[in-house]
Design a protein around this motif. Structure first.
Motif, mmCIF file in Angstrom:
data_model
loop_
_atom_site.group_PDB
_atom_site.id
_atom_site.type_symbol
_atom_site.label_atom_id
_atom_site.label_comp_id
_atom_site.label_asym_id
_atom_site.label_seq_id
_atom_site.Cartn_x
_atom_site.Cartn_y
_atom_site.Cartn_z
ATOM 1 N N ALA A 191 -15.251 25.361 -14.475
ATOM 2 C CA ALA A 191 -16.456 24.246 -14.416
ATOM 3 C C ALA A 191 -17.334 24.666 -14.668
ATOM 4 N N GLU A 192 -17.712 25.663 -13.950
ATOM 5 C CA GLU A 192 -18.940 26.282 -13.716
ATOM 6 C C GLU A 192 -19.743 27.025 -14.322
ATOM 7 N N GLN A 193 -18.513 27.931 -14.832
ATOM 8 C CA GLN A 193 -18.829 29.105 -15.752
ATOM 9 C C GLN A 193 -19.088 28.452 -17.071
ATOM 10 N N VAL A 194 -18.700 27.022 -17.588
ATOM 11 C CA VAL A 194 -18.935 26.925 -18.698
ATOM 12 C C VAL A 194 -20.237 25.547 -18.647
ATOM 13 N N GLY A 195 -19.760 25.118 -17.122
ATOM 14 C CA GLY A 195 -21.650 24.541 -17.548
ATOM 15 C C GLY A 195 -20.797 22.939 -18.009
ATOM 16 N N LEU A 213 -20.385 19.947 -16.511
ATOM 17 C CA LEU A 213 -21.123 18.684 -16.167
ATOM 18 C C LEU A 213 -21.949 18.678 -16.752
ATOM 19 N N ASP A 214 -23.182 19.864 -17.279
ATOM 20 C CA ASP A 214 -23.983 19.399 -17.363
ATOM 21 C C ASP A 214 -23.918 19.508 -19.067
ATOM 22 N N HIS A 215 -22.847 19.955 -19.758
ATOM 23 C CA HIS A 215 -22.671 20.102 -21.388
ATOM 24 C C HIS A 215 -22.295 18.457 -21.124
ATOM 25 N N MET A 216 -20.887 17.841 -21.074
ATOM 26 C CA MET A 216 -20.633 16.789 -20.860
ATOM 27 C C MET A 216 -21.690 15.387 -20.428
ATOM 28 N N ARG A 217 -22.622 15.638 -19.838
ATOM 29 C CA ARG A 217 -24.428 14.456 -20.346
ATOM 30 C C ARG A 217 -25.203 15.108 -21.751
ATOM 31 N N GLN A 218 -25.002 16.080 -21.707
ATOM 32 C CA GLN A 218 -26.154 16.197 -22.874
ATOM 33 C C GLN A 218 -25.274 16.076 -24.243
ATOM 34 N N VAL A 219 -23.638 15.694 -24.040
ATOM 35 C CA VAL A 219 -23.113 15.364 -25.370
ATOM 36 C C VAL A 219 -22.720 13.700 -25.076
ATOM 37 N N LEU A 220 -23.083 13.500 -24.002
ATOM 38 C CA LEU A 220 -22.360 12.041 -23.899
ATOM 39 C C LEU A 220 -24.180 11.116 -24.103
ATOM 40 N N ALA A 221 -24.717 11.938 -23.668
ATOM 41 C CA ALA A 221 -26.378 10.870 -24.210
ATOM 42 C C ALA A 221 -27.533 11.686 -25.777
ATOM 43 N N ALA A 222 -25.872 12.237 -26.142
ATOM 44 C CA ALA A 222 -26.545 12.261 -27.747
ATOM 45 C C ALA A 222 -25.601 11.779 -28.174
ATOM 46 N N ARG A 240 -13.549 9.943 -36.703
ATOM 47 C CA ARG A 240 -13.690 10.685 -36.430
ATOM 48 C C ARG A 240 -13.667 11.038 -34.961
ATOM 49 N N ILE A 241 -12.549 12.174 -34.458
ATOM 50 C CA ILE A 241 -13.000 11.863 -32.869
ATOM 51 C C ILE A 241 -13.145 13.073 -32.219
ATOM 52 N N VAL A 242 -14.302 12.695 -30.977
ATOM 53 C CA VAL A 242 -14.864 14.709 -30.642
ATOM 54 C C VAL A 242 -14.164 14.203 -28.954
ATOM 55 N N LEU A 243 -13.887 15.361 -28.790
ATOM 56 C CA LEU A 243 -13.697 15.638 -27.623
ATOM 57 C C LEU A 243 -13.783 15.952 -26.843
ATOM 58 N N ILE A 244 -14.665 15.612 -24.894
ATOM 59 C CA ILE A 244 -14.760 16.440 -24.538
ATOM 60 C C ILE A 244 -13.759 15.919 -22.910
ATOM 61 N N GLY A 245 -14.195 16.597 -21.774
ATOM 62 C CA GLY A 245 -13.392 16.360 -20.136
ATOM 63 C C GLY A 245 -12.196 17.159 -19.896
ATOM 64 N N MET A 246 -11.095 16.637 -19.092
ATOM 65 C CA MET A 246 -10.483 17.645 -18.577
ATOM 66 C C MET A 246 -8.905 17.019 -19.249
ATOM 67 N N ARG A 247 -8.644 17.717 -19.114
ATOM 68 C CA ARG A 247 -8.192 18.681 -18.749
ATOM 69 C C ARG A 247 -7.606 19.909 -20.176
ATOM 70 N N VAL A 276 -15.610 20.331 -28.525
ATOM 71 C CA VAL A 276 -16.670 20.903 -27.283
ATOM 72 C C VAL A 276 -16.582 21.604 -26.451
ATOM 73 N N ARG A 277 -15.675 22.876 -26.866
ATOM 74 C CA ARG A 277 -14.877 23.802 -25.591
ATOM 75 C C ARG A 277 -16.236 23.458 -24.720
ATOM 76 N N ASP A 278 -16.998 24.066 -24.085
ATOM 77 C CA ASP A 278 -18.165 23.998 -23.448
ATOM 78 C C ASP A 278 -18.485 22.564 -22.452
ATOM 79 N N ALA A 279 -17.575 21.601 -23.098
ATOM 80 C CA ALA A 279 -18.700 20.191 -22.258
ATOM 81 C C ALA A 279 -16.217 20.111 -21.905
ATOM 82 N N ILE A 280 -15.436 21.250 -22.149
ATOM 83 C CA ILE A 280 -13.822 21.076 -21.663
ATOM 84 C C ILE A 280 -13.392 22.138 -20.708
#
Length: 216
Positions: free
Chosen positions: A37-41, A43-52, A139-146, A168-172
């Motif tokens: 999770a920390e390697q791909v960033g 939480l920050d990427h999930m936040r960015q995608v959700l906000a956008a 169209r479905i866009v997936l982020i999260g776990m696992r 979204v590979r770095d939001a997963i």
């Protein structure tokens, strides 16, 4: 892979299992997920995608795993190893902090909390397909776990049902680099229509309404 055409008229964000047990310090599964999770960033990427997506009126569907409750899986004939582990460890336990969504990933008005899935697919034995169709999402866009469990299985099922699928590979994230490789290098290229980084995904989104208005 096609990566255009995302809009509030046809796109839904699937936020998969944003539980404290997965995403928060002190969560039961966070120690296993933390390194990747920390390697791909994550939480920050999930936040960015959700906000956008929220800024563009793209609806979010919270695709959550079954919260473990007393009596779950009792006398089941074919309990999977993952379900056995959930029972033993009381993962995502109902009425517990670990079974609550991370504070940064809470539904707001108009967003959908899908019926909880019993295993890995957000579609199987839930109302996800029905909800997406009722909201005219194709169209479905997936982020999260696992990555290699609920994300991969939900995305595959979605493609089988005829949805355009984006990961979204770095939001997963997942528990190991091998699990990430299995999803993004082996499995997803066979079924996903687009595999993007957060930056790439944000670049192909339409302008926000206020941005469009300011440029007219």
């Amino acid at each position: 892979m096609e990566a255009v055409g995302y809009s509030s008229a046809n796109t839904g964000l699937l936020l998969v299992d944003p539980y404290n047990d997965f995403l928060s310090e002190g969560g039961k599964l966070w120690p296993r997920a933390k390194t990747v999770a920390e390697q791909v960033g994550l939480l920050d990427h999930m936040r960015q995608v959700l906000a956008a997506t929220r800024a563009r009126g793209i609806r979010t569907f919270f695709v959550a795993h079954r919260r473990t409750a007393p009596g779950d899986y009792q006398d089941w004939e074919h309990l999977s190893p993952a379900q056995e582990a959930s029972v033993k460890g009381q993962i995502f336990a109902r009425d517990s902090w670990g079974g609550e969504f991370h504070p940064d990933f809470q539904p707001v008005d108009g967003e959908i909390r899908v019926h909880e899935h019993w295993s890995s697919s957000g579609f199987a034995n839930t109302d996800l397909d029905f909800q997406l169709k009722q909201h005219r999402v194709s169209r479905i866009v997936l982020i999260g776990m696992r990555a290699n469990t609920c994300v991969d299985t939900t995305a595959r099922f979605g493609q089988e049902l005829g949805y355009h699928v984006t990961l979204v590979r770095d939001a997963i994230a997942a528990f190991s680099p091998a699990e990430m490789e299995a999803t993004f290098e082996v499995n997803a290229p066979v079924y996903a229509h687009a595999i993007l980084t957060t930056e790439e995904f944000l670049d192909v989104l339409p302008p926000c309404p206020e941005e469009y208005g300011a440029g007219r």
